[in-house]
Design a protein around this motif. Sequence first.
Motif, short mmCIF file in Angstrom:
data_model
loop_
_atom_site.label_atom_id
_atom_site.label_comp_id
_atom_site.label_asym_id
_atom_site.label_seq_id
_atom_site.Cartn_x
_atom_site.Cartn_y
_atom_site.Cartn_z
N SER A 229 0.85 -1.20 0.00
CA SER A 229 0.00 0.00 0.00
C SER A 229 0.88 1.24 0.00
N PHE A 230 0.37 2.31 -0.60
CA PHE A 230 1.12 3.56 -0.67
C PHE A 230 0.28 4.72 -0.17
N PHE A 231 0.81 5.45 0.80
CA PHE A 231 0.28 6.75 1.20
C PHE A 231 1.10 7.78 0.43
N ILE A 232 0.42 8.62 -0.34
CA ILE A 232 1.10 9.52 -1.26
C ILE A 232 0.71 10.96 -0.94
N THR A 233 1.70 11.80 -0.71
CA THR A 233 1.42 13.21 -0.44
C THR A 233 1.91 14.06 -1.60
N GLY A 234 1.19 15.15 -1.84
CA GLY A 234 1.59 16.11 -2.86
C GLY A 234 1.84 17.47 -2.23
N GLY A 271 8.85 -23.18 -12.65
CA GLY A 271 8.21 -23.10 -13.95
C GLY A 271 6.80 -22.53 -13.93
N GLU A 272 6.33 -22.11 -12.77
CA GLU A 272 4.99 -21.53 -12.65
C GLU A 272 5.12 -20.06 -12.28
N ILE A 273 4.20 -19.26 -12.78
CA ILE A 273 4.34 -17.82 -12.62
C ILE A 273 3.05 -17.22 -12.07
N THR A 274 3.19 -16.27 -11.18
CA THR A 274 2.02 -15.60 -10.62
C THR A 274 1.45 -14.59 -11.61
N VAL A 275 0.16 -14.31 -11.47
CA VAL A 275 -0.39 -13.19 -12.23
C VAL A 275 0.21 -11.91 -11.66
N PRO A 276 0.35 -10.86 -12.49
CA PRO A 276 0.97 -9.62 -12.00
C PRO A 276 0.06 -8.88 -11.02
N PRO A 277 0.61 -7.90 -10.32
CA PRO A 277 -0.20 -7.14 -9.37
C PRO A 277 -1.28 -6.32 -10.07
N VAL A 278 -2.33 -6.03 -9.32
CA VAL A 278 -3.41 -5.18 -9.82
C VAL A 278 -3.96 -4.37 -8.65
N SER A 279 -4.37 -3.15 -8.91
CA SER A 279 -4.84 -2.30 -7.81
C SER A 279 -6.21 -2.77 -7.34
N LEU A 280 -6.41 -2.74 -6.03
CA LEU A 280 -7.70 -3.07 -5.43
C LEU A 280 -8.38 -1.83 -4.85
N LYS A 281 -7.62 -0.76 -4.73
CA LYS A 281 -8.20 0.51 -4.30
C LYS A 281 -7.28 1.64 -4.72
N GLN A 282 -7.87 2.74 -5.17
CA GLN A 282 -7.11 3.95 -5.46
C GLN A 282 -8.02 5.14 -5.18
N THR A 283 -7.62 5.99 -4.26
CA THR A 283 -8.48 7.09 -3.84
C THR A 283 -7.64 8.20 -3.24
N ASP A 284 -8.19 9.42 -3.22
CA ASP A 284 -7.55 10.42 -2.37
C ASP A 284 -8.26 10.39 -1.02
N LEU A 285 -7.71 11.09 -0.06
CA LEU A 285 -8.23 11.04 1.30
C LEU A 285 -8.96 12.32 1.70
N LYS A 286 -9.43 13.07 0.71
CA LYS A 286 -10.26 14.24 1.01
C LYS A 286 -11.61 13.76 1.55
N PRO A 287 -12.06 14.32 2.67
CA PRO A 287 -13.34 13.87 3.23
C PRO A 287 -14.54 14.40 2.47
N TYR A 298 -4.23 7.40 -1.59
CA TYR A 298 -3.98 6.07 -1.01
C TYR A 298 -4.30 5.03 -2.07
N VAL A 299 -3.39 4.10 -2.25
CA VAL A 299 -3.60 3.05 -3.23
C VAL A 299 -2.99 1.76 -2.71
N TYR A 300 -3.67 0.65 -2.96
CA TYR A 300 -3.06 -0.64 -2.60
C TYR A 300 -3.31 -1.66 -3.70
N TYR A 301 -2.41 -2.66 -3.72
CA TYR A 301 -2.35 -3.61 -4.82
C TYR A 301 -2.35 -5.04 -4.30
N ASN A 302 -3.08 -5.89 -4.99
CA ASN A 302 -2.92 -7.33 -4.76
C ASN A 302 -1.57 -7.75 -5.33
N PHE A 303 -0.82 -8.53 -4.57
CA PHE A 303 0.51 -8.94 -5.02
C PHE A 303 0.72 -10.40 -4.65
N PHE A 304 0.77 -11.27 -5.67
CA PHE A 304 0.99 -12.71 -5.45
C PHE A 304 2.48 -13.04 -5.52
#
Length: 549
Positions: A229-234, A271-287, A298-304
Amino acid sequence: MLNCKDEVLFLTKQLVSIESIVNTNGEKEMAQVLYTLLSSFPYFVENSSQIVMNQTQNDEQERYNVLAFVKGTKGTSNKTVILMGHMDTVGIDDFNQLADKAVHPDELLEAIRRESLPDVIKKHADSEDWMFGRGVLDMKSGLASHIYLLKYYSEHPEELDGNLVLVAECDEEDSSHGILSALKDLKAWKEEHHFDYVSAINADFVSPRYEGDENRYIYKGTVGKLLPSFFITGAETHVGSCFEGLDPNFLAAELTSRINYNPDLSNEAYGEITVPPVSLKQTDLKPSYTVQTALSAYVYYNFFIHSWSPKEVLEKLKTEAHAAFKKALALYNQRYRNYCEISGEPYKEHPWKPRVFIYEEFEQMLISTQGTPYIDHMKEFKEQLLLDSTLDTRMFAARVVEEAWKWMPDKSPAMILFYSSLYSPRIEISGKDDKEKQLLDALEVAVNEIQPTYDYPIVTRNFFPYISDMSFVALSDDEQGIKAVSDNNPGWGTKHYVNYQDIRDINVPVINIGPYGFDAHKKYERMEITYSTEVVPNLTNLVIKNLLQ
């Protein structure tokens, strides 16, 4: 061969008819029904201490696991096989107007046949060898197979040289409170009855890996799952002066563009490979709406993972995040220059540089600069935050990082990388010790014996490709890998905690022999009856016999 098809099918319908959606009272009802059913077996009437219905621990929901065991009388071996399967299902909202029939397979099938269906679904609906309904595939037919085998050996303990334990757990579809609590029961039985746990057999569903794939898969070990997961500030600004600030959503978008579906972040092993990551949530934190750009995103990713450790994933994603940050700033500056050229406004260089921190680094930086006041404040903040029952572990972690950021001396734009949810550990079964070798040998013998009686190929693979409770009966990660999870989850020890020592105390090789079908978690969830109620129990039984001979 066991003549089990009719009884397993009957048991499946009984289990499916109890709506046991995760995080609802249905889970509790399901456990009570199962406990009552098993308690009615003559063996457990005489041996009532060998069946328990125990509430989960450290759980916001009231729900229960059901565990039972049969002691074989053929010999004096303490070898014990664990049969495991979950009782809960996902919800039924996707059934729409058929929701009232979702857990009644016969009624549902009649209704489905009146719909306009894709060819393959129509073919299955018109067949006598497919059953539709929520939970028929994931995974009440698998649990029914295990119950059948427990019942069989309760009636024939003289055929069992060792012991058979059934673990029917709740909450597999969300946070695995069920299996994590059941570990303590397994450990207690291990000490009390001197059980030597040699293998665990899960019965979660299997499906085709691609269109036209006719293989029925058995899996040795399982994929691991992380939620980086990433908390991102600008730098906030009025939207009318947009180039005076930096929108964190812009950074988040570039980050997701770099991480999502990126095969460079797929993990290969054996010889077996996971599917790549994909985002499960992406949002800003403005109320709420304002004309100011967001303070943070805030964004987080499924990661196998198959072989990477949680520590390695953090290192890889820090590199990816730095590259995304750098590219986003370059694009920002390019567009700013272009705007200045067409508007006639002067270009002003911004001081921003790519900054990416792993949470552990970020936390230590704040402790060293802010000291005890910061530590005390964050402790109190987390305690107060726990009172907000609307926050799941993922949003709890985000709020902790958001609060910690307020103490950061340098508030120029940054990305903070952490884990915000349960880590489902990867498990490799390679034959590295005697128990693994015996399990692999027992499985090979069983498949070779059953294959001639069944029309489709039964194929073994190394990693179960979906999240399951298999992850919590063994560990392939070392202490450093697990430490990377605990040190980098902001909610660890408050909102979220896993006692990985409980897993190490059981630490049993695990395989998955489960029902076959299509569309788990979807409206047309269905299982092939012959494989699921006849082949699966017999395969599982042969593995048990080969392990305990």
